[in-house]
Structure formats: structure tokens, C-alpha cells
Design an enzyme around this catalytic site. Structure first.
Site, PDB file in Angstrom:
ATOM      1  N   CYS A  47       0.982  -1.285   0.006  1.00 33.48           N
ATOM      2  CA  CYS A  47       0.070  -0.034  -0.116  1.00 33.48           C
ATOM      3  C   CYS A  47       0.708   1.354  -0.026  1.00 33.48           C
ATOM      4  O   CYS A  47       1.840   1.530   0.869  1.00 33.48           O
ATOM      5  CB  CYS A  47      -0.883   0.069   1.196  1.00 33.48           C
ATOM      6  SG  CYS A  47      -1.761   1.511   1.534  1.00 33.48           S
ATOM      7  N   TRP A  80      -7.482  -7.142   5.935  1.00 36.86           N
ATOM      8  CA  TRP A  80      -5.994  -7.369   5.792  1.00 36.86           C
ATOM      9  C   TRP A  80      -5.874  -8.673   6.860  1.00 36.86           C
ATOM     10  O   TRP A  80      -6.336  -8.521   8.050  1.00 36.86           O
ATOM     11  CB  TRP A  80      -5.452  -6.162   6.255  1.00 36.86           C
ATOM     12  CG  TRP A  80      -5.474  -5.128   5.243  1.00 36.86           C
ATOM     13  CD1 TRP A  80      -6.152  -4.041   5.391  1.00 36.86           C
ATOM     14  CD2 TRP A  80      -4.639  -4.939   3.991  1.00 36.86           C
ATOM     15  NE1 TRP A  80      -6.156  -3.136   4.207  1.00 36.86           N
ATOM     16  CE2 TRP A  80      -5.333  -3.794   3.372  1.00 36.86           C
ATOM     17  CE3 TRP A  80      -3.834  -5.896   3.237  1.00 36.86           C
ATOM     18  CZ2 TRP A  80      -4.578  -3.215   2.192  1.00 36.86           C
ATOM     19  CZ3 TRP A  80      -3.200  -5.290   2.175  1.00 36.86           C
ATOM     20  CH2 TRP A  80      -3.665  -4.018   1.517  1.00 36.86           C
ATOM     21  N   VAL A 113     -11.869  -1.297   5.815  1.00 35.40           N
ATOM     22  CA  VAL A 113     -10.783  -1.522   6.962  1.00 35.40           C
ATOM     23  C   VAL A 113      -9.165  -1.191   6.194  1.00 35.40           C
ATOM     24  O   VAL A 113      -9.065  -1.902   5.267  1.00 35.40           O
ATOM     25  CB  VAL A 113     -10.627  -3.079   7.578  1.00 35.40           C
ATOM     26  CG1 VAL A 113      -9.542  -3.082   8.316  1.00 35.40           C
ATOM     27  CG2 VAL A 113     -11.935  -3.312   8.254  1.00 35.40           C
ATOM     28  N   VAL A 115      -5.266   0.623   5.917  1.00 40.19           N
ATOM     29  CA  VAL A 115      -3.990   0.813   6.366  1.00 40.19           C
ATOM     30  C   VAL A 115      -3.521   1.899   5.679  1.00 40.19           C
ATOM     31  O   VAL A 115      -3.925   2.373   4.555  1.00 40.19           O
ATOM     32  CB  VAL A 115      -3.200  -0.502   6.079  1.00 40.19           C
ATOM     33  CG1 VAL A 115      -3.205  -1.553   7.023  1.00 40.19           C
ATOM     34  CG2 VAL A 115      -3.047  -1.086   4.589  1.00 40.19           C
ATOM     35  N   TYR A 178      -5.312   6.103  -9.125  1.00 41.45           N
ATOM     36  CA  TYR A 178      -6.621   5.177  -8.715  1.00 41.45           C
ATOM     37  C   TYR A 178      -7.661   5.897  -9.543  1.00 41.45           C
ATOM     38  O   TYR A 178      -8.473   4.872 -10.058  1.00 41.45           O
ATOM     39  CB  TYR A 178      -6.825   5.482  -7.329  1.00 41.45           C
ATOM     40  CG  TYR A 178      -6.099   4.510  -6.487  1.00 41.45           C
ATOM     41  CD1 TYR A 178      -6.273   3.236  -5.874  1.00 41.45           C
ATOM     42  CD2 TYR A 178      -4.735   4.796  -5.933  1.00 41.45           C
ATOM     43  CE1 TYR A 178      -5.518   2.393  -5.117  1.00 41.45           C
ATOM     44  CE2 TYR A 178      -3.888   4.013  -5.236  1.00 41.45           C
ATOM     45  CZ  TYR A 178      -4.168   2.810  -4.783  1.00 41.45           C
ATOM     46  OH  TYR A 178      -3.351   2.152  -4.231  1.00 41.45           O
TER      47      TYR A 178
END
Length: 336
Positions: A47, A80, A113, A115, A178
Site C-alpha cells: 500500500c 487485511w 478496513v 492501512v 486510482y
């Protein structure tokens, strides 16, 4: 990051705001005081948003103050996963999935969720997933625990300029790839793709005669641009259709990216294997076969860049970070 903190489908890609925006500060104003050993930084090396925090933590020497948990690059519908650890559990938090820390903070919250995430170890609760603020606070609120010789990644006299540069980098590059990759109409794709390359051209012009984006040392702005550039040819050029040209075809940006990659604290945190497997396997809407490409050749990341001729000092009056802590090394499969 990505799927966990974004909305896409039959509409324009939109990155969601972080739902948990608490801050860990020296004065503990949000109820979370700076306290070495109390917090765990959960990341995926795949990421780009999480990689910012990994680089900042290493450059600042916060490895002993904030522990690190690295997830499997492949998510499933439970979020994750800690399948890289023995018994598929994080050894400090004792959880199998990052969503467990989110649930301890708030059940049935809106959003995914994502990160990076910082978790309070004693309670097991998520503290923050505010990817924009986490690195700024590591640089400014944790100064009492920075290593000797740590660089100033967000110097106060340059903050207005850094913020201005980072705004364009975020909108058109970090998030722009993106927007192009998840576009569902030709018009949306072309608009986003052109914005990516327009901004990259402008950044190349800025970097033609200066080694770093702002000032003569590495700052937060360089970290934020680097995490997209290092993924550009392996992922964004093909997978996200950002293919007007490759990073390796732009002499200025390619040399700049190699300069940073070869700077301690940058390249030694990058896992190309995790990066490629995450994007090509998880994004089944874009790559339904889940086939991971063999290329590109990574050895060129280690070739001379000659950017030192522009002057500049990566760490200012400070020093490079020491060796990567044992257990945090990127495996050979992820390196050139």
C-alpha cells in the site's frame, strides 16, 4: 488504502475520508498521548499510503518507540490478514484480521478496513487510520523519541510550500492513478490519466535543477511522491492504464526516484513482490485472471542516478538511519 478506504463502481472513483481521525500527540489532547511501546503501526508493504508511514518511521528512528505489523499483501473479505506471522496471528495484538482492532473501537462503522492503522496495544483498539495525518504527527509530535541525527521531514519554515506541493501530488498523482485505474467511462479515464501526466511533467520541471521537491533535504513531500513513483512501472502503467509513458522513460523523474530508492530508509522498505501480487490479485474487476506479470526488470533501480550533482543533503545536518531492524527486512523476493 485502496479498496479499504475508497469507493468505486459505476461512478467516478472517490477516496473516502478517514473515519478514525484521532491523533497521537505530545500533549495527548485527543486522549492518545505519545508513549513509546504503547502503539503498533499496522501496514501493508503493498500500500502506498501505508508505505509513507513505514518510510517516516524508519527515517526518524522510531522503530523502538512504535512497533510494526506487516500484513499479507492479499486481502480477503475479512480484511487485511496477519498470515505472515506464526499461527496467522499478530504476535503483539493477538488478532488474525485487522478488522478485529476496528471492531474493538467501533462496531458497524461506515467504511472499510484500511492501512496504515495505528492500534493501542493495551486495549487492542484502533486509534487512527488517518493516512494523511499519521506521518505528519510522527515527524512533529514524536520528536522526543526521534533518533539522534533524524531529519526534519516537515520543517516549519517550509510547511506552507510543502503543503502546496503535496496537495497537487495527492490530487493528481497519488489519488490520480486510482481515478484512472478504476474509471468506468472513457471520459473519466482520460480526464484522470491526463491529469496524472500533466502533474508528473510539472514535477519533472520542478526537479530538473533541484534534488528534492522542497528545500535541499528530504521532506514529507518527497516521501509522498516516491511511494507512487516506485509503483508506477510495476503496476500503474499497465494495471491502471497510466501508460502515456513509463517512469523509466522520463529522465528526471526516473533519476529522482532511483536517488530516493538508494537512500537508506526508502528502498529498504519497498517490497516489489508484495506490491505486484496485491494489485494484480486483489483487483479482480480490473484483472479477473489474477495473473501477475513477470516484469519489469528491477535491477535498474540500483543503477547510478547522478542526482548528487545537484547538491542537496538527504538528511540535512543529520545522518542516515542505521541497519533495518532484525525481522523487518524485505525478503529477497521483493528486492532487485
Amino acid at each position: 488504502m485502496g479498496e479499504g478506504n475508497a469507493e468505486y463502481g459505476r461512478k467516478k472513483f472517490k477516496r473516502s475520508r478517514s473515519h478514525f481521525a484521532d491523533r497521537i500527540t505530545a500533549d495527548g489532547a485527543d486522549g492518545w498521548p505519545v508513549e513509546p511501546g504503547r502503539y503498533r503501526l499496522v501496514v501493508s508493504r503493498a500500500c502506498p499510503w501505508a508505505s509513507r508511514a513505514v518510510i517516516s518511521r524508519r527515517l526518524l528512528g522510531l522503530e523502538d518507540a512504535v512497533s510494526l505489523a506487516v500484513t499479507d499483501p492479499i486481502q480477503d473479505d475479512r480484511s487485511w490478514r496477519f498470515t505472515l506471522d506464526p499461527d496467522d496471528r499478530d504476535p503483539v495484538l493477538g488478532i488474525r484480521f485487522l478488522h478485529e482492532a476496528y471492531d474493538r473501537r467501533e462496531r458497524d462503522y461506515p467504511g472499510g478496513v484500511s492501512v496504515p492503522a495505528i492500534v493501542d496495544v493495551p486495549s487492542g483498539k484502533l486509534v487512527t487510520n488517518d493516512f494523511q495525518q499519521i506521518t505528519l504527527d510522527l515527524a512533529t509530535e514524536w520528536t522526543a523519541h526521534h533518533r539522534e541525527g533524524a531529519p526534519d521531514l516537515y520543517p516549519e519554515p517550509l510547511r506552507a510550500e510543502i503543503d502546496e506541493v503535496m496537495e497537487g501530488v495527492y490530487r493528481d498523482v497519488n489519488n490520480g492513478v486510482y481515478r484512472a485505474g478504476f474509471a468506468t467511462t472513457q471520459a473519466d479515464y482520460e480526464e484522470a490519466c491526463r491529469a496524472v501526466f500533466d502533474r508528473l511533467e510539472r514535477l519533472a520541471g520542478r526537479l530538473e535543477r533541484r534534488r528534492y521537491l522542497v528545500g535541499d533535504t528530504v521532506t514529507e513531500a518527497d516521501i509522498r511522491l516516491f511511494t507512487t513513483l516506485v509503483r508506477f512501472d510495476p503496476v500503474y502503467h499497465g494495471h491502471f492504464k497510466c501508460n502515456l509513458w513509463k517512469l523509466a522513460e522520463n529522465p528526471v523523474l526516473w533519476a529522482y526516484a532511483r536517488d530516493l530508492y538508494q537512500t537508506p530508509g526508502f528502498g529498504d522498505t519497498v517490497d516489489f513482490d508484495h506490491i505486484k501480487r496485491h494489485y494484480y490479485v486483489v483487483h479482480q474487476g480490473i484483472n479477473p485472471t489474477q495473473v501477475v506479470p513477470l516484469g519489469p526488470d528491477l535491477s535498474a533501480w540500483l543503477t547510478p542516478h547522478h542526482r548528487e550533482q545537484l547538491g542537496g543533503r538527504p538528511f540535512g545536518d543529520g545522518t542516515p538511519p542505521g541497519p533495518v531492524p532484525r525481522g523487518e527486512e524485505v525478503p529477497p523476493s521483493g528486492r532487485p
